[in-house]
Design an enzyme around this catalytic site. Structure first.
Site, mmCIF file in Angstrom:
data_model
loop_
_atom_site.group_PDB
_atom_site.id
_atom_site.type_symbol
_atom_site.label_atom_id
_atom_site.label_comp_id
_atom_site.label_asym_id
_atom_site.label_seq_id
_atom_site.Cartn_x
_atom_site.Cartn_y
_atom_site.Cartn_z
ATOM 1 N N LYS A 65 4.105 2.553 1.159
ATOM 2 C CA LYS A 65 5.560 1.911 1.340
ATOM 3 C C LYS A 65 6.430 2.484 0.315
ATOM 4 O O LYS A 65 7.619 2.942 0.358
ATOM 5 C CB LYS A 65 5.850 0.466 1.189
ATOM 6 C CG LYS A 65 5.174 -0.143 2.515
ATOM 7 C CD LYS A 65 5.231 -1.665 2.584
ATOM 8 C CE LYS A 65 4.937 -2.385 3.842
ATOM 9 N NZ LYS A 65 4.924 -3.785 3.900
ATOM 10 N N ASP A 102 11.222 -6.015 6.145
ATOM 11 C CA ASP A 102 10.649 -7.131 5.667
ATOM 12 C C ASP A 102 11.235 -8.268 5.533
ATOM 13 O O ASP A 102 10.970 -9.450 5.962
ATOM 14 C CB ASP A 102 9.451 -6.773 4.660
ATOM 15 C CG ASP A 102 8.284 -5.856 4.847
ATOM 16 O OD1 ASP A 102 7.951 -5.955 6.292
ATOM 17 O OD2 ASP A 102 7.603 -5.246 4.262
HETATM 18 P P1 NDP Z 1 0.348 -6.300 -3.592
HETATM 19 O O1 NDP Z 1 -1.104 -5.854 -3.758
HETATM 20 O O2 NDP Z 1 1.291 -5.348 -3.890
HETATM 21 O O3 NDP Z 1 0.626 -7.380 -4.569
HETATM 22 C C1 NDP Z 1 -0.462 -8.642 -4.496
HETATM 23 C C2 NDP Z 1 0.053 -9.716 -5.083
HETATM 24 O O4 NDP Z 1 -1.023 -10.919 -5.228
HETATM 25 C C3 NDP Z 1 0.254 -9.463 -6.788
HETATM 26 O O5 NDP Z 1 1.115 -10.275 -7.007
HETATM 27 C C4 NDP Z 1 -0.980 -10.085 -7.244
HETATM 28 O O6 NDP Z 1 -1.051 -10.527 -8.658
HETATM 29 C C5 NDP Z 1 -1.278 -11.411 -6.439
HETATM 30 N N1 NDP Z 1 -2.855 -11.848 -6.418
HETATM 31 C C6 NDP Z 1 -3.710 -11.021 -5.746
HETATM 32 N N2 NDP Z 1 -4.686 -11.934 -5.814
HETATM 33 C C7 NDP Z 1 -4.599 -13.089 -6.442
HETATM 34 C C8 NDP Z 1 -5.373 -14.383 -6.887
HETATM 35 N N3 NDP Z 1 -6.537 -14.501 -6.531
HETATM 36 N N4 NDP Z 1 -4.463 -15.341 -7.241
HETATM 37 C C9 NDP Z 1 -3.482 -15.162 -7.712
HETATM 38 N N5 NDP Z 1 -2.646 -13.864 -7.394
HETATM 39 C C10 NDP Z 1 -3.270 -12.977 -6.838
HETATM 40 O O7 NDP Z 1 0.247 -6.791 -2.127
HETATM 41 P P2 NDP Z 1 1.686 -6.909 -1.245
HETATM 42 O O8 NDP Z 1 2.636 -7.537 -2.116
HETATM 43 O O9 NDP Z 1 1.851 -5.632 -0.630
HETATM 44 O O10 NDP Z 1 1.261 -8.013 -0.133
HETATM 45 C C11 NDP Z 1 0.926 -9.299 -0.479
HETATM 46 C C12 NDP Z 1 0.642 -10.308 0.749
HETATM 47 O O11 NDP Z 1 1.889 -10.109 1.942
HETATM 48 C C13 NDP Z 1 -0.485 -9.577 1.639
HETATM 49 O O12 NDP Z 1 -1.522 -10.662 2.104
HETATM 50 C C14 NDP Z 1 0.184 -8.944 2.844
HETATM 51 O O13 NDP Z 1 -0.833 -8.959 4.006
HETATM 52 C C15 NDP Z 1 1.303 -9.711 3.186
HETATM 53 N N6 NDP Z 1 2.488 -9.247 3.887
HETATM 54 C C16 NDP Z 1 2.845 -9.811 4.956
HETATM 55 C C17 NDP Z 1 3.981 -9.219 5.655
HETATM 56 C C18 NDP Z 1 4.290 -9.871 7.078
HETATM 57 O O14 NDP Z 1 5.073 -9.173 7.835
HETATM 58 N N7 NDP Z 1 3.869 -11.037 7.514
HETATM 59 C C19 NDP Z 1 4.520 -8.025 5.171
HETATM 60 C C20 NDP Z 1 4.249 -7.512 4.082
HETATM 61 C C21 NDP Z 1 3.166 -8.183 3.370
HETATM 62 P P3 NDP Z 1 -1.004 -9.390 -9.918
HETATM 63 O O15 NDP Z 1 0.154 -9.062 -10.060
HETATM 64 O O16 NDP Z 1 -1.353 -10.632 -11.058
HETATM 65 O O17 NDP Z 1 -2.423 -8.480 -9.867
#
Ligand code: NDP
Length: 271
Positions: A65, A102
């Site tokens: 992306k 999105d």
């Molecule tokens: P990223 O990898 O960019 O970000 C992940 C985020 O989740 C970070 O803020 C991270 O925190 C946090 N995180 C991960 N594991 C944990 C945990 N165990 N406890 C607390 N926080 C946690 O992912 P994306 O932003 O790209 O995607 C996030 C979600 O959104 C995914 O599940 C994806 O499938 C979903 N999504 C759904 C869409 C839809 O159309 N429905 C569209 C786009 C995404 P930290 O910064 O501390 O690592």
């Protein structure tokens, strides 16, 4: 036939070809939409080859992306603000426009649920790419406030600073949340570890609507957690997925499909 595709890695799980085939059938458009596994580091080359061979538009998913932002000749304001995009569209002059649908997809789904963030206190949990994509449309819906909380506080602070010009947004540490919110959006990927993000019970009240960007056949860990704490309603992100696809389709074909029947078909098939 006009050609479209979704580029990602992994990509086998993508529902996008199915969704766009259903949109095409519904609107009477003729198009071919494929899923393409792109090697990491190979996005620009493959996207260039796709458009050079007559491709009309791409959806872009993890992990490309951000790469797609550099590839686009021009960006919509919301894609520029997000610093990430999920849609590329060939324009009449031969240049490629990048958009991020999105957030618009999320807003369509909130409207479907009759959740109206105007004047609500909104909590966004997570500060990754998905959070960046939803921030601008959320702030444009005139909430009382948007609080971003993230496991890594610094990322939440950066995100809040990035969108400060768009509305009332602040960043806090996950363990510093004190009050209930009318809308909580889980934009973390914690469900991949089978967990809800670590939130204090006090962020949920009887007025809380809980939305998980993640979707699944069964209620997600975050939805189950919110319901246990007494939330008014909860939803997963399948409707957002269909909504963002509808916005891409409208950009490419000039026709906005009806989301509800496609969402119902998809819901049935993932059961
Ligand atoms: P990223 O990898 O960019 O970000 C992940 C985020 O989740 C970070 O803020 C991270 O925190 C946090 N995180 C991960 N594991 C944990 C945990 N165990 N406890 C607390 N926080 C946690 O992912 P994306 O932003 O790209 O995607 C996030 C979600 O959104 C995914 O599940 C994806 O499938 C979903 N999504 C759904 C869409 C839809 O159309 N429905 C569209 C786009 C995404 P930290 O910064 O501390 O690592």
């Amino acid at each position: 036939m006009d050609r479209y595709a979704v580029f990602g890695n992994p990509i086998a799980h993508s529902q996008s070809p199915r969704i766009h085939a259903l949109f095409a059938e519904q609107t009477g458009e003729r198009l071919d939409y494929q899923r393409t596994l792109v090697a990491k580091g190979g996005f620009a080359e493959q996207a260039a080859a796709f458009f050079a061979s007559g491709g009309r538009g791409l959806n872009v998913t993890v992990p490309f992306k951000e790469d797609a932002v550099d590839f686009a000749d021009a960006l919509t304001a919301r894609a520029q603000l997000a610093g990430a995009l999920n849609t590329l569209a060939l324009r009449d002059d031969g240049t490629v426009l990048g958009d991020n649908t999105d957030g618009a997809g999320l807003m369509l789904d909130l409207a479907r649920l009759a959740w109206t963030p105007r004047a609500w206190r909104v909590l966004v949990v997570g500060a990754g790419g998905a959070a960046r994509g939803i921030m601008q449309p959320l702030l444009a819906s005139a909430p009382a406030s948007v609080v971003v909380a993230n496991r890594t506080l610094e990322k939440a602070q950066k995100l809040a600073a990035r969108f400060a010009s768009e509305g009332p947004v602040t960043a806090v540490a996950l363990d510093a949340l004190r009050e209930p919110f009318e809308l909580i959006i889980n934009a973390t990927s914690s469900a991949l570890q089978g967990e809800a993000p670590p939130l204090a019970d006090r962020v949920v009240a009887g007025t809380t609507c809980a939305y998980d960007l993640m979707y699944a056949a069964q209620p997600t860990p975050f939805m189950r957690w919110a319901e246990q704490k007494g939330a008014r309603q909860s939803s997963d992100g399948l409707g957002m997925l269909v909504g963002q696809a509808a916005e891409s389709f409208a950009l490419w074909r000039g026709k906005m499909p009806n989301i509800e029947p496609v969402l119902a078909t998809l819901r049935e098939s993932i059961r």
